[in-house]
Write an enzyme that holds these catalytic residues in place. Structure first.
Site, PDB file in Angstrom:
ATOM      1  N   HIS A 326       0.824  -1.278   0.092  1.00 45.70           N
ATOM      2  CA  HIS A 326      -0.106  -0.241   0.135  1.00 45.70           C
ATOM      3  C   HIS A 326       1.043   1.189  -0.180  1.00 45.70           C
ATOM      4  O   HIS A 326       0.444   2.102  -0.632  1.00 45.70           O
ATOM      5  CB  HIS A 326      -0.974  -0.152   1.154  1.00 45.70           C
ATOM      6  CG  HIS A 326      -1.877   0.912   1.085  1.00 45.70           C
ATOM      7  ND1 HIS A 326      -1.894   2.251   1.853  1.00 45.70           N
ATOM      8  CD2 HIS A 326      -3.085   1.019   0.335  1.00 45.70           C
ATOM      9  CE1 HIS A 326      -2.963   3.094   1.607  1.00 45.70           C
ATOM     10  NE2 HIS A 326      -3.823   2.393   0.744  1.00 45.70           N
ATOM     11  N   CYS A 327       1.774   1.206   0.878  1.00 49.76           N
ATOM     12  CA  CYS A 327       2.633   2.416   0.809  1.00 49.76           C
ATOM     13  C   CYS A 327       3.442   2.680  -0.474  1.00 49.76           C
ATOM     14  O   CYS A 327       3.618   3.764  -0.956  1.00 49.76           O
ATOM     15  CB  CYS A 327       3.882   2.076   1.845  1.00 49.76           C
ATOM     16  SG  CYS A 327       3.527   2.042   3.630  1.00 49.76           S
TER      17      CYS A 327
END
Length: 358
Positions: A326-327
């Site tokens: 996600h980052c």
């Protein structure tokens, strides 16, 4: 008023960044690039992917990621596009705008001269209006259900390294106006224990309105360390919270892998399944090597996201940098077709884009 849609809403594309050679990743650059390429190839099976890379790295990035991935010649300092890139919102006419959150290296912990202007450059290249945020934050600090509720950690926002002198109440008013939300649920988080000051996207995520996935200690527990206390505080808040529409929240715990099953890992390693990414038709979740925990994470997410495939991608090297899938990703929401909507290959139009100020 612009509003931030849920990640589960249709995307126009996913943005990723290609880490350059240099001091950030040093001798691990090639391995980390391999993890980024693996993520890009999987997501590209479901929606367009645009990978930001320095001009000198473009050919290598294309070879690693394949022809389905578009290479955008915008240089980056690091790969964490969730934080350095714009956070997209949708305006009343259904068209996108990008919020520039003034990335400052997670509270000036690192120097990021390229990433500090990346949101502005990318929006210019994309031809998307820019909203100049009246605060400093990162996209990984913001989690919405798309129906007016925002999850955040106090540690990453009410912090002198980003928003000196500003109270929680003032920041909350700004977030509501900026993202079109009606309620902000604050988790305490913790300051100074990781580079992000405990971003919410590695702690708690909305699977759907009314349902929150919470990262939990591995089965059997772990010592009563700072991260166990962060989890316990978040669990307590979420168990009694209601969302913007007055619904009580169902909390689904997603246990982390057992460190004993992962071999030798660095101090910054992020063994967190909650840092997954939802793209069109798929949930992309990390695989860490604890077979039982990996399979459990896939099973839990398959139940939470019916109708989507769940694909596990090994990210051992990327996770050593303290981040996850996600980052590394940032989505642009799908909107009605706009003439001249093509993504430019350079940021030459940087000074010609429209800036929206609040």
């Amino acid at each position: 008023m612009p509003h931030m849609p849920a990640e589960t809403q249709p995307h126009a594309r996913t943005f990723l960044g290609w880490p350059p050679h240099g001091p950030v990743w040093g001798p691990y650059t090639a391995a980390v690039r391999g993890d980024v390429a693996a993520i890009a190839r999987v997501v590209a099976e479901y929606e367009p992917v645009a990978l930001l890379a320095s001009p000198e790295d473009a050919a290598g990035a294309r070879a690693a990621c394949g022809g389905a991935v578009e290479i955008v010649r915008i240089p980056v300092d690091d790969l964490w596009l969730r934080d350095s890139g714009p956070t997209f919102v949708v305006r009343d006419d259904g068209r996108p705008a990008g919020v520039d959150l003034h990335f400052n290296g997670w509270g000036n912990k690192q120097a990021h001269p390229r990433d500090g202007v990346l949101a502005e450059l990318l929006l210019a290249a994309r031809g998307v209006p820019r909203i100049d945020a009246p605060l400093t934050a990162e996209g990984g600090a913001l989690e919405t259900d798309g129906e007016g509720t925002l999850l955040v950690t106090e540690s990453s926002l009410v912090n002198g390294n980003r928003n000196p002198g500003r109270s929680r109440e003032e920041i909350e008013r700004t977030l509501k106006d900026l993202l079109g939300v009606g309620k902000v649920i604050w988790l305490a988080g913790v300051r100074g224990r990781d580079i992000t000051d405990c971003h919410v996207d590695a702690l708690a995520r909305f699977a759907s309105p009314g349902t929150v996935v919470l990262s939990a200690p591995p089965p059997g527990g772990r010592p009563d360390d700072v991260w166990t206390r962060v989890y316990a505080q978040a669990r307590e808040v979420l168990s009694t919270a209601t969302d913007a529409r007055g619904r009580a929240l169902e909390v689904v715990e997603l246990p982390e892998p057992d460190p004993a099953e992962l071999g030798r890992r660095g101090a910054d390693f992020l063994g967190c399944y909650v840092n997954y990414y939802v793209a069109n038709g798929v949930v992309v979740v990390p695989r860490f090597g604890d077979r039982r925990a990996d399979e459990r994470a896939v099973s839990v997410l398959r139940d939470l996201y019916p109708g989507r495939e769940v694909r596990a991608v090994e990210i051992h090297d990327l996770a050593e940098g303290g981040g996850g899938i996600h980052c590394a990703t940032q989505q642009q929401p799908a909107t009605p077709a706009v003439p001249g909507d093509g993504l430019l290959a350079t940021a030459g139009a940087a000074l010609r884009h429209r800036t929206l100020r609040r």
